[in-house]
Structure formats: C-alpha cells, structure tokens
Design an enzyme around this catalytic site. Sequence first.
Site, PDB file in Angstrom:
ATOM      1  N   GLU A  62      -3.475  54.513 -30.009  1.00 11.77           N
ATOM      2  CA  GLU A  62      -2.181  54.481 -30.687  1.00 11.77           C
ATOM      3  C   GLU A  62      -2.251  53.803 -32.060  1.00 11.77           C
ATOM      4  OE1 GLU A  62       1.389  53.966 -27.946  1.00 11.77           O
ATOM      5  OE2 GLU A  62      -0.216  53.144 -26.691  1.00 11.77           O
ATOM      6  N   LYS A  63      -3.404  53.188 -32.389  1.00 12.74           N
ATOM      7  CA  LYS A  63      -3.547  52.540 -33.695  1.00 12.74           C
ATOM      8  C   LYS A  63      -3.835  53.540 -34.812  1.00 12.74           C
ATOM      9  CE  LYS A  63      -5.398  48.317 -31.569  1.00 12.74           C
ATOM     10  NZ  LYS A  63      -6.595  47.428 -31.461  1.00 12.74           N
ATOM     11  N   ASN A  92      -2.574  59.052 -37.680  1.00 16.57           N
ATOM     12  CA  ASN A  92      -2.149  60.383 -37.260  1.00 16.57           C
ATOM     13  C   ASN A  92      -2.730  60.645 -35.878  1.00 16.57           C
ATOM     14  OD1 ASN A  92      -0.870  61.401 -39.854  1.00 16.57           O
ATOM     15  ND2 ASN A  92      -2.915  60.832 -40.556  1.00 16.57           N
ATOM     16  N   ASP A 116     -13.289  64.032 -45.422  1.00 16.34           N
ATOM     17  CA  ASP A 116     -13.821  62.972 -44.568  1.00 16.34           C
ATOM     18  C   ASP A 116     -14.700  63.511 -43.438  1.00 16.34           C
ATOM     19  OD1 ASP A 116     -14.191  60.340 -44.112  1.00 16.34           O
ATOM     20  OD2 ASP A 116     -12.272  59.961 -43.139  1.00 16.34           O
TER      21      ASP A 116
END
Length: 525
Positions: A85-86, A89, A211
């Site tokens: 949850e950190k 997105n 990325d």
Amino acid sequence: MGCCESSFFKGHDRNAAGGDNKQHNNNQQHNHRNNHHQASQPSNGTDGGGGGSDGVPAFSEFSLADLKAATNNFSSDFIVSESGEKAPNLVYKGRLQTGGNSNNNSNNNNRRWIAVKKFTKMAWPDPKQFAEEAWGVGKLRHKRVANLIGYCCDGDERLLVAEYMPNDTLAKHLFHWENQTIEWAMRLRVALYIAEALDYCSCEGRPLYHDLNAYRVLFDESGDPRLSCFGLMKNSRDGKSYSTNLAYTPPEYLRNGRVTPESVIFSFGTVLLDLLSGKHIPPSHALDMIRGKNILLLMDSHLEGNFSTEEATVVFDLASRCLQYEPRERPNTKDLVSTLAPLQNRPDVPSYVMLGIPKQEEAPPTPQHPLSPMGDACSRMDLTAIHQILVMTHYKDDEGTNELSFQEWTQQMRDMLEARKRGDVAFREKDFKTAIDCYSQFIDVGTMVSPTVYSRRSLCHLLCDQPDAALRDAMQAQCVYPDWSTAFYMQAVALAKLDMHKDAADMLKEAASLEEKKQRGGRSS
C-alpha cells in the site's frame, strides 16, 4: 471402429500481470500429433494489434464497477505491488466477472485474471489524454509483452488493465529467491525475450519505456519472461519517468529530464548487470570492474560457476556498450537481439522447468449458466472429482447403445466383459495403467461399444499425462453417443491440457448446453 472426428472441429476458424515499478506479481488439434503446438499467430508473435491472438482480447474500456468486482472493491488483499500500500500507484490482482463495456471480445474477457494499475488522484487530469495514451499502448500485441487489454476513466479514477502474470518478477527471482536461483541459460533467455519485446515496441512506434528495471520483467503461466506494458506509459501526465535511485538513471535524463530511445537502452544495460551479478549494482561501479577485467568477480556466486565464461563475456560487453555515457554510442534494439540470440543454448527446455516452478494449467472459462457436478469438475480440471463422478455414474448412460443377438453371447463375449470388469476394478482402485490395458482389451474386440468405457479410458489417459489419447477417446465416446454431455466435457479437459483453451471453452459451453437441453426434455415429459 474407425476414427471419428468431433463435430467441434468441423468448420471452425483457429484463429496475467502487467507489472509496475517495484511490483511483486507474484488451435485446434490437428489429426497429426506433431502439429498441435503450432500457435495460430504470425511467427513474430504479434497479431497486428487487433487482439485475439493466443486468447488476448482486443483493447476495450471497462467500467469502474467491473474492476471493483474483479478486485473485491480494490481490497488490500488483492494488492500485488512490491511495496504494498506504500506504492504511489497500486497494482491489484483481479478476476473479471464479465467482459468489458465495449462490444468486442466480452466473452474472451469473461473470468480472465487481470492486473489493474490504479493511478493516484489527478495523475492524469484530462481523461481524453489518458484514453489516447492507453489506446496507443493497447494496440500492441506480442507474446513477449504482458499486453494491455483495457482502461477505465470514471470521474477522477484512472486505471489500466493488463494480462496477469502469475509467476512473480525478475527482481523476486534474482534478489529474493527461496528455493533456487535462476540458472544461466534462463538468464540468457530473459535478456533475449526482453530485447525482443523492446525491439517490437520500437518497430511499432513505441520506443520509449519508462523506468525499465527488474521489477518490470514478469513471468507468465509458462514461466516465460515478459515485459510489463505499464512501463510504456508514465505514472502521470507530468510525472517523472524514473523512480529508481539516481545511480541507475541514464545520464542524459539527469541533464534534461527527457526519456529517449537511447535512455531505454541504458536501462536495459542495468538489467543485464542484474542478470549477470544477481545483485542491483550501480552501473558506474560495474563499469569500473569491467574495465579492470574483474568480470568473474561480478558474476553471481549463486551460479556456483555453472556458466560459460565466453557467453558471460559477450553479455558483459553488451552491457558495457548499453551503459555508455554518450547516447549515440549505445546499440539499438536490433543490435541487442542479434547479439543475444546466438547465445541461447537450451531452446527446447520450457521456461517453467528452468525456473523450477510447476506449469500452471489454465482451466476453461466457466459458462454463465450453472453447471452440473460433472461440468463444474471439468471447468476446474479437477481430475479426482471427475473420477469420483464416473465411478458413481457406472454404466447407466450406456443404455440403448448396444443391441446384441443371442449368437454374439460367446466365450469371446464373456472374456470381453471380464476384461471390462477388471478394468472397472482397476479404475475404482485408481490403478489407471491397468485400467487402460483392460479397457483396451474390451474395446479392441469391437463386438460391443460403450461410451462409458471410452470416457473412463479418456480420464485414465489424462491421469497418465497422455492428453492426445484422452482426446481421441472422448471423441470416440461422442461418436457412440452423439448427444452425451460427458463426452464433450472430457474433450474440454483434454483440449485444455493441450493448451487449446479457446477450443476447450467452446467445448465446455457445448457440453453445458447439451446437459441443459436434456434437463428441459426431462421436465417436459
């Protein structure tokens, strides 16, 4: 009895997760056996962008309700992003309950496992711009890509929907493995497959990838590495293209903040270093060691020397070229492919074998109307449940399939029935090889035909990992009893075992339809 072709094969045209940065995700059968593995797609693995190849649906728009239902209202239990949850997105695992909103391919989407990337609020304030970007990526279809199959714009919500890849990320297999590290031949395969994915995207006018790193490489149900489609779009309209440590960022991006095709090559070089070393080494440090001829010190010690020094040298050289400070001195995607392709030394070994993971078999999608116990067991490919049902059903479905004269009741007939009896005993006791032998004696005499014997021998073949023979027996059962749903159900399971999942799904629906028709007939009488 001669070979009988199932009606299913007549007149038919034979035409899991998208990843995110630091994400932890987790044709008909031909009459000749040697043709059934040929996929109905062009040799380069594309289908021209229209969807449908290898069961990938065409790109479409989904409703927010569809995606909420698929992810249990975006439950935290369904999050597959590596940072949980950190992550800015979040990526969720989900299973579609219905197809997308578009008119095409809704059946193809039904019950499909998906990966859903949920963007932060206002990451893409203009829904039209987001949709246009998504449609651009959604046109791509390739076997080396975890393909984008849809999107959702609803109020402030912006979501992407991709194929779900169930066997984790390259980062997990390289940096956080539990049972075994990735062997050398598999590392070379990963490098080639991702190079092929980048080359395909470049040829299709999508050369920019944001990325690229080991978290963007995902493994599908067969263990084959694929490039996440999520990296083909930025995390926001105006956001950064790189979220990793600056030590791994292309130098030109640090200067001007722009991603170029050459920047993607630089990032591919960092992935090559990951594959070689088994660690996430800063490129500058690795280049110093390469220049100092300390290549063997860079190699992953967990390989325990099980690699070719010559091949490793070629890969190190390619990584060094990719990581050149000047973008113009780096190779292009075709150079990557041409360098890596000759290094592939175990092309006949499936990826799941080299990864040391079980191959996940895809069950045929469940029809929308309720299934009988037999239909449900076949849709789940639960061979144990199918066995129990066939034992309990015994021979009640054989009534009316044989009319024997008095003269046929000979010693041969008694021997044949004795062979069937021995087969039944072996079948109940799960001695499936003996059951095959005994049922074959019964069938070979040919005086009496039994769809139940064919279906039982079909299941025995499945349990002995002989799906071709299982399919033939299920088709023979249909020849004896053309409207028998069990024969169609058994064909569905055999087709799924042969990786012909579209055919299996159609056969499953046909079986359920026959069952429903029989039930209606019974009620009306």
